[in-house]
Design a protein around this motif. Sequence first.
Motif, PDB file in Angstrom:
ATOM      1  N   VAL A  60     112.033 -52.158 -47.350  1.00  0.00           N
ATOM      2  CA  VAL A  60     113.397 -52.369 -46.268  1.00  0.00           C
ATOM      3  C   VAL A  60     113.902 -51.142 -46.403  1.00  0.00           C
ATOM      4  CG1 VAL A  60     115.225 -53.525 -45.357  1.00  0.00           C
ATOM      5  CG2 VAL A  60     113.502 -54.871 -46.535  1.00  0.00           C
ATOM      6  N   GLY A  61     114.342 -50.408 -45.043  1.00  0.00           N
ATOM      7  CA  GLY A  61     115.002 -49.326 -45.282  1.00  0.00           C
ATOM      8  C   GLY A  61     115.343 -48.598 -43.851  1.00  0.00           C
ATOM      9  N   VAL A  62     115.687 -47.430 -43.759  1.00  0.00           N
ATOM     10  CA  VAL A  62     116.291 -46.852 -42.791  1.00  0.00           C
ATOM     11  C   VAL A  62     114.941 -45.991 -41.717  1.00  0.00           C
ATOM     12  CG1 VAL A  62     117.889 -44.709 -41.878  1.00  0.00           C
ATOM     13  CG2 VAL A  62     118.567 -46.484 -43.705  1.00  0.00           C
ATOM     14  N   TYR A  63     115.167 -45.842 -40.554  1.00  0.00           N
ATOM     15  CA  TYR A  63     114.122 -45.178 -39.719  1.00  0.00           C
ATOM     16  C   TYR A  63     115.106 -44.287 -38.698  1.00  0.00           C
ATOM     17  CZ  TYR A  63     111.158 -48.592 -41.566  1.00  0.00           C
ATOM     18  OH  TYR A  63     110.273 -49.568 -42.670  1.00  0.00           O
ATOM     19  N   LEU A  64     114.412 -43.106 -38.474  1.00  0.00           N
ATOM     20  CA  LEU A  64     114.727 -42.563 -37.597  1.00  0.00           C
ATOM     21  C   LEU A  64     114.073 -42.722 -35.986  1.00  0.00           C
ATOM     22  CD1 LEU A  64     115.996 -38.931 -39.344  1.00  0.00           C
ATOM     23  CD2 LEU A  64     117.509 -40.757 -38.166  1.00  0.00           C
ATOM     24  N   GLY A  65     114.457 -42.714 -34.906  1.00  0.00           N
ATOM     25  CA  GLY A  65     114.022 -42.762 -33.790  1.00  0.00           C
ATOM     26  C   GLY A  65     114.182 -41.724 -32.839  1.00  0.00           C
TER      27      GLY A  65
ATOM     28  N   GLU B 144     115.952 -52.013 -40.964  1.00  0.00           N
ATOM     29  CA  GLU B 144     114.929 -52.874 -40.743  1.00  0.00           C
ATOM     30  C   GLU B 144     115.571 -54.361 -41.033  1.00  0.00           C
ATOM     31  OE1 GLU B 144     110.852 -54.300 -42.989  1.00  0.00           O
ATOM     32  OE2 GLU B 144     111.562 -52.218 -43.146  1.00  0.00           O
ATOM     33  N   ILE B 145     116.582 -54.414 -41.770  1.00  0.00           N
ATOM     34  CA  ILE B 145     117.029 -55.845 -42.135  1.00  0.00           C
ATOM     35  C   ILE B 145     117.591 -56.480 -40.671  1.00  0.00           C
ATOM     36  CG2 ILE B 145     119.229 -57.073 -43.138  1.00  0.00           C
ATOM     37  CD1 ILE B 145     119.004 -54.880 -45.328  1.00  0.00           C
ATOM     38  N   THR B 146     118.496 -55.925 -39.881  1.00  0.00           N
ATOM     39  CA  THR B 146     118.861 -56.565 -38.686  1.00  0.00           C
ATOM     40  C   THR B 146     118.097 -56.261 -37.274  1.00  0.00           C
ATOM     41  OG1 THR B 146     120.660 -54.605 -38.171  1.00  0.00           O
ATOM     42  CG2 THR B 146     121.345 -56.550 -39.516  1.00  0.00           C
ATOM     43  N   SER B 147     117.159 -55.223 -37.633  1.00  0.00           N
ATOM     44  CA  SER B 147     116.220 -54.840 -36.526  1.00  0.00           C
ATOM     45  C   SER B 147     117.227 -54.019 -35.367  1.00  0.00           C
ATOM     46  CB  SER B 147     115.262 -55.850 -35.888  1.00  0.00           C
ATOM     47  OG  SER B 147     114.557 -56.180 -36.840  1.00  0.00           O
ATOM     48  N   SER B 148     118.302 -53.630 -35.962  1.00  0.00           N
ATOM     49  CA  SER B 148     119.244 -52.605 -34.979  1.00  0.00           C
ATOM     50  C   SER B 148     119.181 -51.189 -35.148  1.00  0.00           C
ATOM     51  CB  SER B 148     120.712 -53.222 -35.242  1.00  0.00           C
ATOM     52  OG  SER B 148     121.090 -52.993 -36.507  1.00  0.00           O
TER      53      SER B 148
ATOM     54  N   THR C 220     123.894 -37.049 -19.687  1.00  0.00           N
ATOM     55  CA  THR C 220     122.498 -37.076 -20.057  1.00  0.00           C
ATOM     56  C   THR C 220     122.259 -37.193 -21.570  1.00  0.00           C
ATOM     57  OG1 THR C 220     122.246 -35.739 -17.864  1.00  0.00           O
ATOM     58  CG2 THR C 220     120.107 -35.925 -19.579  1.00  0.00           C
ATOM     59  N   SER C 221     123.081 -36.540 -22.219  1.00  0.00           N
ATOM     60  CA  SER C 221     122.980 -36.480 -23.688  1.00  0.00           C
ATOM     61  C   SER C 221     122.964 -37.902 -24.284  1.00  0.00           C
ATOM     62  CB  SER C 221     123.848 -35.551 -24.422  1.00  0.00           C
ATOM     63  OG  SER C 221     124.985 -35.871 -24.314  1.00  0.00           O
ATOM     64  N   GLU C 222     124.058 -38.723 -23.699  1.00  0.00           N
ATOM     65  CA  GLU C 222     124.231 -39.962 -24.188  1.00  0.00           C
ATOM     66  C   GLU C 222     123.035 -40.966 -23.886  1.00  0.00           C
ATOM     67  OE1 GLU C 222     128.316 -41.912 -23.405  1.00  0.00           O
ATOM     68  OE2 GLU C 222     127.955 -40.669 -21.742  1.00  0.00           O
ATOM     69  N   VAL C 223     122.398 -40.669 -22.698  1.00  0.00           N
ATOM     70  CA  VAL C 223     121.245 -41.467 -22.307  1.00  0.00           C
ATOM     71  C   VAL C 223     120.276 -41.209 -23.207  1.00  0.00           C
ATOM     72  CG1 VAL C 223     119.486 -41.868 -20.534  1.00  0.00           C
ATOM     73  CG2 VAL C 223     122.018 -41.500 -19.797  1.00  0.00           C
ATOM     74  N   ASP C 224     120.013 -39.871 -23.437  1.00  0.00           N
ATOM     75  CA  ASP C 224     118.779 -39.636 -24.566  1.00  0.00           C
ATOM     76  C   ASP C 224     118.779 -40.524 -25.669  1.00  0.00           C
ATOM     77  OD1 ASP C 224     117.751 -38.177 -22.269  1.00  0.00           O
ATOM     78  OD2 ASP C 224     118.734 -36.119 -23.048  1.00  0.00           O
ATOM     79  N   SER C 225     120.026 -40.442 -26.410  1.00  0.00           N
ATOM     80  CA  SER C 225     120.450 -40.934 -27.716  1.00  0.00           C
ATOM     81  C   SER C 225     120.232 -42.593 -27.534  1.00  0.00           C
ATOM     82  CB  SER C 225     121.659 -40.567 -28.480  1.00  0.00           C
ATOM     83  OG  SER C 225     122.608 -40.713 -27.645  1.00  0.00           O
ATOM     84  N   VAL C 226     120.851 -43.010 -26.580  1.00  0.00           N
ATOM     85  CA  VAL C 226     120.650 -44.395 -26.242  1.00  0.00           C
ATOM     86  C   VAL C 226     119.177 -45.021 -26.078  1.00  0.00           C
ATOM     87  CG1 VAL C 226     121.320 -46.655 -25.227  1.00  0.00           C
ATOM     88  CG2 VAL C 226     123.078 -44.773 -25.767  1.00  0.00           C
ATOM     89  N   ALA C 227     118.595 -44.221 -25.202  1.00  0.00           N
ATOM     90  CA  ALA C 227     116.975 -44.435 -25.103  1.00  0.00           C
ATOM     91  C   ALA C 227     116.380 -44.452 -26.319  1.00  0.00           C
ATOM     92  CB  ALA C 227     116.483 -43.330 -24.059  1.00  0.00           C
TER      93      ALA C 227
ATOM     94  N   GLN D 217     112.923 -51.708 -30.179  1.00  0.00           N
ATOM     95  CA  GLN D 217     111.716 -52.105 -29.929  1.00  0.00           C
ATOM     96  C   GLN D 217     110.588 -52.153 -30.898  1.00  0.00           C
ATOM     97  OE1 GLN D 217     110.031 -50.177 -26.495  1.00  0.00           O
ATOM     98  NE2 GLN D 217     107.697 -51.139 -26.890  1.00  0.00           N
ATOM     99  N   TRP D 218     110.349 -50.958 -31.820  1.00  0.00           N
ATOM    100  CA  TRP D 218     109.593 -50.901 -32.946  1.00  0.00           C
ATOM    101  C   TRP D 218     110.141 -51.745 -34.108  1.00  0.00           C
ATOM    102  CZ3 TRP D 218     109.702 -49.145 -37.951  1.00  0.00           C
ATOM    103  CH2 TRP D 218     108.443 -49.021 -38.475  1.00  0.00           C
ATOM    104  N   LEU D 219     111.376 -51.711 -34.341  1.00  0.00           N
ATOM    105  CA  LEU D 219     111.975 -52.697 -35.466  1.00  0.00           C
ATOM    106  C   LEU D 219     111.618 -54.155 -35.228  1.00  0.00           C
ATOM    107  CD1 LEU D 219     115.403 -50.799 -36.037  1.00  0.00           C
ATOM    108  CD2 LEU D 219     113.234 -51.075 -37.805  1.00  0.00           C
ATOM    109  N   GLN D 220     111.759 -54.470 -33.763  1.00  0.00           N
ATOM    110  CA  GLN D 220     111.411 -55.806 -33.538  1.00  0.00           C
ATOM    111  C   GLN D 220     109.992 -56.183 -33.640  1.00  0.00           C
ATOM    112  OE1 GLN D 220     113.202 -58.685 -32.731  1.00  0.00           O
ATOM    113  NE2 GLN D 220     115.125 -57.572 -32.948  1.00  0.00           N
ATOM    114  N   GLN D 221     108.930 -55.407 -33.330  1.00  0.00           N
ATOM    115  CA  GLN D 221     107.626 -55.501 -33.590  1.00  0.00           C
ATOM    116  C   GLN D 221     107.070 -55.706 -34.894  1.00  0.00           C
ATOM    117  OE1 GLN D 221     105.989 -52.074 -31.439  1.00  0.00           O
ATOM    118  NE2 GLN D 221     106.037 -53.086 -29.192  1.00  0.00           N
ATOM    119  N   LEU D 222     108.081 -54.680 -35.758  1.00  0.00           N
ATOM    120  CA  LEU D 222     107.507 -54.914 -37.232  1.00  0.00           C
ATOM    121  C   LEU D 222     108.176 -56.191 -37.936  1.00  0.00           C
ATOM    122  CD1 LEU D 222     106.996 -53.091 -39.774  1.00  0.00           C
ATOM    123  CD2 LEU D 222     109.191 -52.532 -39.795  1.00  0.00           C
TER     124      LEU D 222
END
Length: 145
Positions: A3-8, A23-27, A119-126, A133-138
């Motif tokens: 369990v750990g940290v991921y960069l998206g 991974e713990i909260t999938s957030s 636009t920079s806000e949109v990119d980091s929130v995207a 999405q990936w954490l939920q799939q995991l």
Amino acid sequence: MPVGVYLGFDFGYKRIGVAVGQEITSSARPLTTLEAKQGIPDWLMVQKLVTEWRPLAFVVGVPTCIDDSEQYTTKAARKFARQLHEKFSLEAHLVDERLSTVEARAQLFAEGGYRKIKTSEVDSVAACVILEQWLQQLRTATGMP
């Protein structure tokens, strides 16, 4: 897998949104948006993020069209994921990022109403949307509650 940290990453030719998630909260939460030149980021900035967050892996959004055809940025996003893997010796997972920008704009609008959204806000929130999405799939794949 521990369990750990991921960069998206929300890949783009001019900007690459970055989020961090666990991974713990999938957030996830937005970190920053990197400037890019023809899809090439400042790799020193990426190195700083990797050093600071020490992720187990990367998650990169791959743009596709609604009809599953590739966009002009699809190959470049895959190349970016390969470069992340090669430079940092960490796995780079690919995620279909269809409509992540639409979702990011909706989230920002819900938080702030009619204010001008950067636009920079949109990119980091995207990048958050992609990573979550990936954490939920995991979580589903591993049978975590």
